[in-house]
Design an enzyme around this catalytic site. Sequence first.
Site, mmCIF file in Angstrom:
data_model
loop_
_atom_site.group_PDB
_atom_site.id
_atom_site.type_symbol
_atom_site.label_atom_id
_atom_site.label_comp_id
_atom_site.label_asym_id
_atom_site.label_seq_id
_atom_site.Cartn_x
_atom_site.Cartn_y
_atom_site.Cartn_z
ATOM 1 N N CYS A 83 0.846 -1.197 0.000
ATOM 2 C CA CYS A 83 0.000 0.000 0.000
ATOM 3 C C CYS A 83 0.880 1.245 0.000
ATOM 4 O O CYS A 83 2.111 1.154 0.020
ATOM 5 C CB CYS A 83 -0.938 0.003 1.205
ATOM 6 S SG CYS A 83 -0.078 0.177 2.781
ATOM 7 N N ASP A 496 7.507 29.986 -31.261
ATOM 8 C CA ASP A 496 8.546 30.470 -32.160
ATOM 9 C C ASP A 496 7.986 30.320 -33.576
ATOM 10 O O ASP A 496 7.119 29.481 -33.808
ATOM 11 C CB ASP A 496 9.814 29.636 -31.978
ATOM 12 C CG ASP A 496 10.873 29.980 -32.996
ATOM 13 O OD1 ASP A 496 11.178 31.169 -33.148
ATOM 14 O OD2 ASP A 496 11.379 29.054 -33.655
ATOM 15 N N ASP A 690 12.102 25.007 -31.131
ATOM 16 C CA ASP A 690 12.825 23.864 -31.682
ATOM 17 C C ASP A 690 13.741 23.195 -30.670
ATOM 18 O O ASP A 690 14.399 22.216 -30.974
ATOM 19 C CB ASP A 690 13.614 24.259 -32.936
ATOM 20 C CG ASP A 690 14.679 25.315 -32.640
ATOM 21 O OD1 ASP A 690 14.975 25.545 -31.454
ATOM 22 O OD2 ASP A 690 15.210 25.902 -33.589
#
EC number: 7.2.2.8
Length: 795
Positions: A83, A496, A690
């Site tokens: 648990c 961008d 990027d």
Amino acid sequence: MSNKQNATLNITGMTCAACSNRIEKRLNKMDNVKAQVNLTTEKATIEYDTNDYAINDFVTTVQKLGYDVVIDKAELDITGMTCAACSNRIEKVLNKAPGVKDATVNLTTEQAMVTYYPGQTDLDTLIGRIRNLGYDAQPKQSEEDQATRKQQELKHKRNKLMISTILSLPLLMTMLVHLFNMHLPDILMNPWFQFILATPIQFIIGWQFYVGAYKNLRNGGFNMDVLVALGTSAAYFYSIYEMIKWFSGATNMPHLYFETSAVLITLILFGKYLEARAKSQTTNALSELLNLQAKEARLIDDNGMEKMVPLNQVNVDDILLIKPGEKIPVDGQIIKGETAIDESMLTGESMPVDKHVDDVVIGSTMNTNGVITIMATKVGKDTALSNIIKVVEEAQSSKAPIQRLADIISGYFVPIVIAIALLTFLIWITLVHPGQFEDALVAAISVLVIACPCALGLATPTSIMVGTGRAAENGILFKGGEYVERTHQVDTVVFDKTGTLTHGKPEVTYFEGDKDTLTLVASAENNSEHPLATAIVNYAKQHKVNLVNVTNYQTLPGHGIQAIIDDSMLFVGNQKLMLDHQINIQSIKQKMKQMEAEGHTVMLIAYDGKLRGMIAVADTVKASAKEAIQQLSSMNIRTVMLTGDNERTAKAIAKEVGIDQVIAGVLPEDKAHHITQLQEQKHNVAMVGDGINDAPALVKADIGIAMGTGTEVAIEAADITILGGDIQLVPKAIHASHKTIRNIKQNLFWAFGYNIAGIPIAAMGLLAPWIAGAAMALSSVSVVSNALRLKRMKL
């Protein structure tokens, strides 16, 4: 009280004695610290007082000086956790261990991720600490070995459940007597018969609960095993007491609760079996990624002979042959042949990609038609697919901040439940039914067995596992659970332009002129390496234009180019170039201004003193960009373009795709500043770029999203990586985070609500112990089952 301790750090970046002296001097300036730095061994030995400092203080000091400290990462398989209390206890012990930077333990995957300083501790020490707590641990096995082990564990659970069920069924029937006043054969009501059936369930099949409880109590911990052992033992030993009274001559039939203890254990085993089966399905996404890998490769040896070798025997620079219909075994570069590669497993692009000599190929993609020879460039854990698998594994093993409350509560849960059960017993025996020991005992047992810390522990990690796995199947790589939660809070997405909203390379968007004019322009531009020239030459090739000889080619900076073809002068360039050579451009001037206003680079063409046409080039917008922006707008998310391009071009593209705000003319180093400004306006910002040029902005944003391809997965630069560069995956990533967090909240609501409602109901005596046990067994199953719904999540 002083608590002296020695620490050893492995330091990188030192090049001379000045470096080591500088570090040593700075460390020794810290109060009550003695340090020696050895340049040869690249180690720092530090004596310090743990009351004053932690090891991370010295690491930070070294890093501020411009050096770094070696950190290792270990992944451990842990068995014996039942648990959330178990996983939390192990995590606390590991995080307190000397030399450990950070540790997380995942109950769902049964794994620990530990980052540590190798000079301070090692893998054996960490494993020893876990074993001292009563659990078992070992270095992470391969996925195949893990799958085999889990299948064996599942089979073992099933066998125990079957035996327990067979022994429990006759006892369950005695319950039905009380419920429905049924008549049963006397043997079923015989105390000895019930004792014979219940005892092996209690002490053989249920022995695991006693072992787990003992190990936890011995180390000062409490977990689910303690509750089960207490509850079932109370029922079992009270029945033994009643049996002894009856055997000693009592005339009344004893009130036995053997069926309660036996059926409780059976139901809990049933729940654990279902839970294990459900948890095994949460890793399907990872298994599918692993199945993408090739198993062997066709190696060309030094004698030019072919031989099949296992994938783990392929090294960098090995020469491999791949035939049509075969998987590319590793990342590599084509040195012979040409083909088309199906890269859909990484990029999502369904059309095969043409590949020629010198082109890069990605391991595990499919060679569709040609025979190619490649040189291996990345093998083993360095391949693109291995990096993706690593990200998915780490994401599935990580914790989201939303889990903290459940972790805190589960740490105190079991002792509180035991206290409530004891209080329930006292209230019943003194106030509700004074002197009625049995009624008080039954109510207390019900409280013990209905409480479920498992559901609390499973609520978040199962949803994170399934959610991140489902996202990975769609080309979205979350770095961890924390980023799933933070993405859910995003209200502004900054893009961008180049390579993100656009393809990142110029293409011809408009041409006015005849085929001869195109021949002239392309023939001249073929002498240039400029990206605009390349775009024109490629356009001409697509239109089957044959190039002609060019002489006296010359670049005219700020104007264009000139060349002589067939003894006549060709000019290709801007308006000023035409005017300088008295070329009349009135017929084309309006169209030129329109194209420029839309962000295109326009070049006019003049040959032999006359205007011949016009060609326009632009970095074209991705087909999916407009739809992606529309999806974000429908989610009430603001969109911003942040670009270094000129404002005219940026606004033209923003208008085309529907972006709300444009910030143009921004240098890469200034992009992070604009992200900060948006954050100061109380926006939660995601930056999409990027992953390389936009790295500072990606790091500064609340969520950095890198547009990657199969060979350029910007894993380290961003919190989320989008494979294949499909911008539509940006809104899908946010949608996936919303769905996953909603699922977590549902699980937590159920886990908390179940315990908050169930414990008082059990304390009031409204539930028989076996019903309470069944509810407990099924509560964690319901949490895992709800998380599995994310496998069907539509993105």
